[in-house]
Design a protein around this motif. Structure first.
Motif, mmCIF file in Angstrom:
data_model
loop_
_atom_site.group_PDB
_atom_site.id
_atom_site.type_symbol
_atom_site.label_atom_id
_atom_site.label_comp_id
_atom_site.label_asym_id
_atom_site.label_seq_id
_atom_site.Cartn_x
_atom_site.Cartn_y
_atom_site.Cartn_z
ATOM 1 N N ASP A 13 0.835 -1.212 0.000
ATOM 2 C CA ASP A 13 0.000 0.000 0.000
ATOM 3 C C ASP A 13 0.866 1.257 0.000
ATOM 4 O OD1 ASP A 13 -2.161 -1.649 0.042
ATOM 5 O OD2 ASP A 13 -2.485 -1.498 2.215
ATOM 6 N N LEU A 14 1.910 1.273 0.825
ATOM 7 C CA LEU A 14 2.799 2.435 0.856
ATOM 8 C C LEU A 14 3.512 2.621 -0.474
ATOM 9 C CD1 LEU A 14 4.393 2.175 4.420
ATOM 10 C CD2 LEU A 14 2.821 3.941 3.566
ATOM 11 N N SER A 15 3.869 1.530 -1.082
ATOM 12 C CA SER A 15 4.526 1.633 -2.380
ATOM 13 C C SER A 15 3.586 2.252 -3.410
ATOM 14 C CB SER A 15 4.993 0.250 -2.836
ATOM 15 O OG SER A 15 5.601 0.316 -4.102
ATOM 16 N N SER A 16 2.302 1.878 -3.356
ATOM 17 C CA SER A 16 1.314 2.476 -4.269
ATOM 18 C C SER A 16 1.108 3.953 -3.964
ATOM 19 C CB SER A 16 -0.013 1.713 -4.168
ATOM 20 O OG SER A 16 0.166 0.353 -4.497
ATOM 21 N N GLN A 17 1.076 4.293 -2.690
ATOM 22 C CA GLN A 17 0.892 5.689 -2.313
ATOM 23 C C GLN A 17 2.094 6.543 -2.713
ATOM 24 O OE1 GLN A 17 -0.080 5.997 1.831
ATOM 25 N NE2 GLN A 17 -1.831 4.562 1.668
ATOM 26 N N VAL A 18 3.276 5.987 -2.587
ATOM 27 C CA VAL A 18 4.473 6.725 -2.992
ATOM 28 C C VAL A 18 4.446 6.987 -4.490
ATOM 29 C CG1 VAL A 18 6.977 6.535 -3.248
ATOM 30 C CG2 VAL A 18 5.904 5.994 -1.076
ATOM 31 N N VAL A 19 4.045 5.981 -5.253
ATOM 32 C CA VAL A 19 3.950 6.168 -6.704
ATOM 33 C C VAL A 19 2.935 7.251 -7.036
ATOM 34 C CG1 VAL A 19 3.324 5.038 -8.863
ATOM 35 C CG2 VAL A 19 4.738 3.834 -7.192
ATOM 36 N N MET A 20 1.805 7.221 -6.334
ATOM 37 C CA MET A 20 0.769 8.237 -6.584
ATOM 38 C C MET A 20 1.264 9.619 -6.158
ATOM 39 S SD MET A 20 -3.156 8.211 -5.172
ATOM 40 C CE MET A 20 -3.347 6.568 -5.855
ATOM 41 N N ALA A 21 1.969 9.705 -5.014
ATOM 42 C CA ALA A 21 2.479 10.997 -4.546
ATOM 43 C C ALA A 21 3.527 11.538 -5.502
ATOM 44 C CB ALA A 21 3.064 10.841 -3.141
ATOM 45 N N GLN A 22 4.356 10.647 -6.027
ATOM 46 C CA GLN A 22 5.334 11.099 -7.019
ATOM 47 C C GLN A 22 4.646 11.682 -8.241
ATOM 48 O OE1 GLN A 22 7.664 7.625 -7.757
ATOM 49 N NE2 GLN A 22 9.038 7.949 -5.986
ATOM 50 N N SER A 23 3.559 11.058 -8.668
ATOM 51 C CA SER A 23 2.821 11.574 -9.817
ATOM 52 C C SER A 23 2.185 12.928 -9.504
ATOM 53 C CB SER A 23 1.758 10.555 -10.230
ATOM 54 O OG SER A 23 0.989 11.049 -11.296
ATOM 55 N N GLN A 24 1.608 13.021 -8.290
ATOM 56 C CA GLN A 24 0.990 14.299 -7.912
ATOM 57 C C GLN A 24 2.040 15.396 -7.770
ATOM 58 O OE1 GLN A 24 -1.153 13.437 -4.344
ATOM 59 N NE2 GLN A 24 -2.812 12.292 -5.422
ATOM 60 N N THR A 25 3.184 15.070 -7.196
ATOM 61 C CA THR A 25 4.237 16.076 -7.044
ATOM 62 C C THR A 25 4.730 16.554 -8.400
ATOM 63 O OG1 THR A 25 4.900 15.079 -4.965
ATOM 64 C CG2 THR A 25 6.487 16.511 -6.033
ATOM 65 N N TYR A 26 4.904 15.607 -9.291
ATOM 66 C CA TYR A 26 5.343 15.996 -10.632
ATOM 67 C C TYR A 26 4.301 16.887 -11.294
ATOM 68 C CZ TYR A 26 6.756 15.581 -15.507
ATOM 69 O OH TYR A 26 7.127 15.856 -16.796
ATOM 70 N N ASP A 27 3.025 16.561 -11.122
ATOM 71 C CA ASP A 27 1.956 17.364 -11.739
ATOM 72 C C ASP A 27 1.894 18.748 -11.088
ATOM 73 O OD1 ASP A 27 -0.408 17.596 -13.480
ATOM 74 O OD2 ASP A 27 -1.484 17.699 -11.575
ATOM 75 N N ALA A 28 2.054 18.776 -9.730
ATOM 76 C CA ALA A 28 1.987 20.075 -9.048
ATOM 77 C C ALA A 28 3.158 20.955 -9.450
ATOM 78 C CB ALA A 28 1.970 19.867 -7.540
ATOM 79 N N SER A 84 2.863 18.537 -1.787
ATOM 80 C CA SER A 84 2.918 17.215 -2.440
ATOM 81 C C SER A 84 4.300 16.610 -2.326
ATOM 82 C CB SER A 84 2.517 17.362 -3.919
ATOM 83 O OG SER A 84 2.582 16.109 -4.560
ATOM 84 N N ALA A 85 5.350 17.442 -2.450
ATOM 85 C CA ALA A 85 6.715 16.936 -2.313
ATOM 86 C C ALA A 85 6.981 16.461 -0.894
ATOM 87 C CB ALA A 85 7.707 18.026 -2.706
ATOM 88 N N SER A 86 6.456 17.236 0.097
ATOM 89 C CA SER A 86 6.629 16.811 1.494
ATOM 90 C C SER A 86 5.904 15.496 1.768
ATOM 91 C CB SER A 86 6.102 17.908 2.429
ATOM 92 O OG SER A 86 6.811 19.115 2.247
ATOM 93 N N ARG A 87 4.690 15.395 1.210
ATOM 94 C CA ARG A 87 3.945 14.140 1.398
ATOM 95 C C ARG A 87 4.674 12.971 0.740
ATOM 96 N NH1 ARG A 87 -0.149 11.331 -1.297
ATOM 97 N NH2 ARG A 87 -1.580 10.214 0.134
ATOM 98 N N GLN A 88 5.248 13.252 -0.437
ATOM 99 C CA GLN A 88 6.016 12.196 -1.126
ATOM 100 C C GLN A 88 7.228 11.783 -0.292
ATOM 101 O OE1 GLN A 88 7.472 13.337 -4.968
ATOM 102 N NE2 GLN A 88 8.820 11.531 -5.129
ATOM 103 N N ALA A 89 7.932 12.783 0.272
ATOM 104 C CA ALA A 89 9.096 12.463 1.097
ATOM 105 C C ALA A 89 8.686 11.669 2.330
ATOM 106 C CB ALA A 89 9.811 13.742 1.500
ATOM 107 N N SER A 90 7.555 12.060 2.931
ATOM 108 C CA SER A 90 7.077 11.331 4.104
ATOM 109 C C SER A 90 6.709 9.896 3.749
ATOM 110 C CB SER A 90 5.874 12.056 4.700
ATOM 111 O OG SER A 90 5.357 11.325 5.788
ATOM 112 N N LEU A 91 6.007 9.756 2.622
ATOM 113 C CA LEU A 91 5.640 8.399 2.196
ATOM 114 C C LEU A 91 6.869 7.577 1.836
ATOM 115 C CD1 LEU A 91 2.457 9.110 0.029
ATOM 116 C CD2 LEU A 91 2.558 8.022 2.286
ATOM 117 N N THR A 92 7.866 8.225 1.237
ATOM 118 C CA THR A 92 9.106 7.502 0.892
ATOM 119 C C THR A 92 9.820 7.024 2.148
ATOM 120 O OG1 THR A 92 9.333 8.844 -1.119
ATOM 121 C CG2 THR A 92 11.278 7.655 -0.336
ATOM 122 N N GLY A 93 9.872 7.885 3.168
ATOM 123 C CA GLY A 93 10.480 7.470 4.432
ATOM 124 C C GLY A 93 9.708 6.340 5.083
ATOM 125 N N ALA A 94 8.378 6.471 5.058
ATOM 126 C CA ALA A 94 7.555 5.407 5.624
ATOM 127 C C ALA A 94 7.752 4.096 4.856
ATOM 128 C CB ALA A 94 6.087 5.819 5.625
#
Length: 467
Positions: free
Chosen positions: A219-234, A312-322
């Motif tokens: 699940d975290l791996s899926s969320q990280v992928v989604m956050a990366q996409s959102q960060t790139y879009d933002a 979005s970048a902060s959320r991605q970093a948090s998800l990556t750490g998690a």
């Protein structure tokens, strides 16, 4: 020497040949009559070919192999089997046996060994060819003794084979018993290490932590992928004032349209009036106000997009750490599981080795107490009614054959010692001269001898007297 010469020599020396022949035949008959009678007890044994051992379930050895049957014959004629016969019949306790032992050895040595060697001298064992039959025979002067010893050897052979098997099984059982103690300690140690590690790591038999943590990792791996996409879009949307979201905002577009209208009016008014005209000043102030409002609104929208990209970048970093922490947790759980599996395999191997050794120990104990063998007495030795030796007819036949050969041999030897001329070939061979003619002499007439009367003198040469 040709055949004719041979017969001529044999005819001339016939008395020598007959004398030797008669001496041999008469001597053989005398010896056969003088020798004591011997009786033979015969036992027939059979070796059963069992394909599978009923105790341990293993394939039995190939009893039809020549080496196997030869080995069985050697067991019968072994010193240990003979000792079992001596002990079974109590021969060493008989007074006559002790007297014979003292007379033969002057009391030196062991009477049991002496009896065993004496019995083996009269024992004959012959495995039948291409068969599972073993013929055992014992010869003695007493028919009852011969039958008893033969039957005793058969029973001692069965007992010896049973003892060999039981002794080997008993030794195996002692070995397996020693190994069982060591294997039991190993099993207890492996079980204790397994339970201790399981308790320390909090792992139970139905533990689902690894599956749960693995699902969470996915699940975290899926969320990280989604956050990366959102960060790139933002980040793609947050490009300052020229960002598409900023440019396409309806309010900003409305202000831009209003600013364009005001700029057109201001340009038209500037052509008619001067810069100090009140209408010019008012139009310019209105135009500046619209520009300021548009710039402020554009800045606000651009700042909002930048904040969204940063969030979005902060959320991605948090998800990556998690995700990294979850990976570490999953890897640790897998490592704990792998270590537990190793301990479990060690425990299972120790359990398997213990159970296998326990089975072999049980089989060895059963084999050590089993007395059944694959040997059966097919025919026990009856008391022989007729002596086996001396065989009168056989000895007579051998004496006739041997006497004939010796008679002919002696005739030839005498002929060699006293060579005579008996044919033309003898002259040619002996003198090396050819024979020109052969005269046949008529028999000399028989002369009548004159009767000698008393008072007359005997002629000097009777052959010269008239007939």
């Amino acid at each position: 020497m040709n055949l004719q010469q041979f017969f001529q020599i044999l005819r001339a020396r016939i008395w020598v040949a007959l004398m030797v022949f008669a001496l041999v035949v008469v001597g053989a008959m005398v010896v056969s009559l003088v020798l004591p009678k011997q009786y033979t007890g015969e036992v027939v044994l059979t070796v059963d070919a069992k394909p599978v051992d009923p105790i341990n379930g293993l394939a039995a050895p190939n009893v039809l192999a020549p080496d196997y049957m030869t080995t069985q014959a050697q067991i019968i004629t072994s010193h240990n089997t003979a000792l079992n016969v001596v002990d079974a019949l109590g021969l060493d306790k008989l007074p006559e046996t002790r007297e014979a032992f003292i007379a033969d050895t002057q009391g030196h040595g062991n009477i049991r060994d002496w009896l065993a060697k004496s019995l083996l001298r009269s024992l004959e064992v012959e495995p039948a060819r291409d068969s599972r039959i073993i013929n055992l025979s014992f010869t003695a002067a007493d028919p009852q003794f011969a039958a008893a010893i033969a039957n005793a050897f058969s029973q001692a052979y069965v007992k010896t084979v049973s003892d060999i098997r039981s002794n080997a099984a008993q030794q195996n059982s002692v070995f397996f018993e020693t190994q069982l103690k060591t294997l039991q300690k190993n099993l207890e140690t492996a079980q204790r290490r397994y339970s201790d590690y399981q308790r320390e790591q909090g792992i139970v038999a139905t533990d689902e932590r690894l599956d749960t943590e693995t699902q969470r990792l996915n699940d975290l791996s899926s969320q990280v992928v989604m956050a990366q996409s959102q960060t790139y879009d933002a980040r793609a949307r947050a490009r300052g004032d020229n960002a598409p979201d900023v440019l396409n905002n309806p309010l900003i577009q409305q202000l831009k349209s209003q600013l364009a209208q005001q700029q057109g009016k201001f340009d038209e008014l500037a052509q008619r009036v001067g810069p100090n005209h009140p209408h010019y000043i008012a139009a310019k102030a209105e135009l500046d106000a619209t520009r300021t409002e548009l710039a402020e609104l554009t800045r606000q929208y651009a700042s909002g997009l930048s904040s969204a990209a940063s969030s979005s970048a902060s959320r991605q970093a948090s998800l990556t750490g998690a995700l990294a922490a979850q990976k570490e947790r999953v890897l640790k759980l897998k490592g704990d599981r792998a270590e537990l599996d190793v301990l479990q395999r060690q425990m299972e191997n120790a359990q398997r080795a213990y159970e296998t050794t326990l089975d072999r120990y049980s089989q060895s104990m059963i084999e050590s107490r089993a007395e059944a063998t694959n040997i059966s007495v097919l025919q026990a030795a009856p008391i022989p009614l007729k002596p086996s030796s001396p065989r009168m007819l056989l000895n007579l036949a051998l004496a006739i054959f041997t006497g004939g050969l010796l008679g002919i041999g002696f005739a030839l030897v005498f002929e060699l010692l006293d060579r005579r001329v008996r044919s033309v070939r003898d002259i040619e061979h002996g003198l090396g001269l050819p024979v020109l003619a052969e005269l046949a002499l008529a028999p000399a007439p028989v002369s009548k001898k004159r009767r000698w009367l008393p008072g007359r003198s005997r002629p000097a040469n009777p052959a010269l007297q008239p007939a």
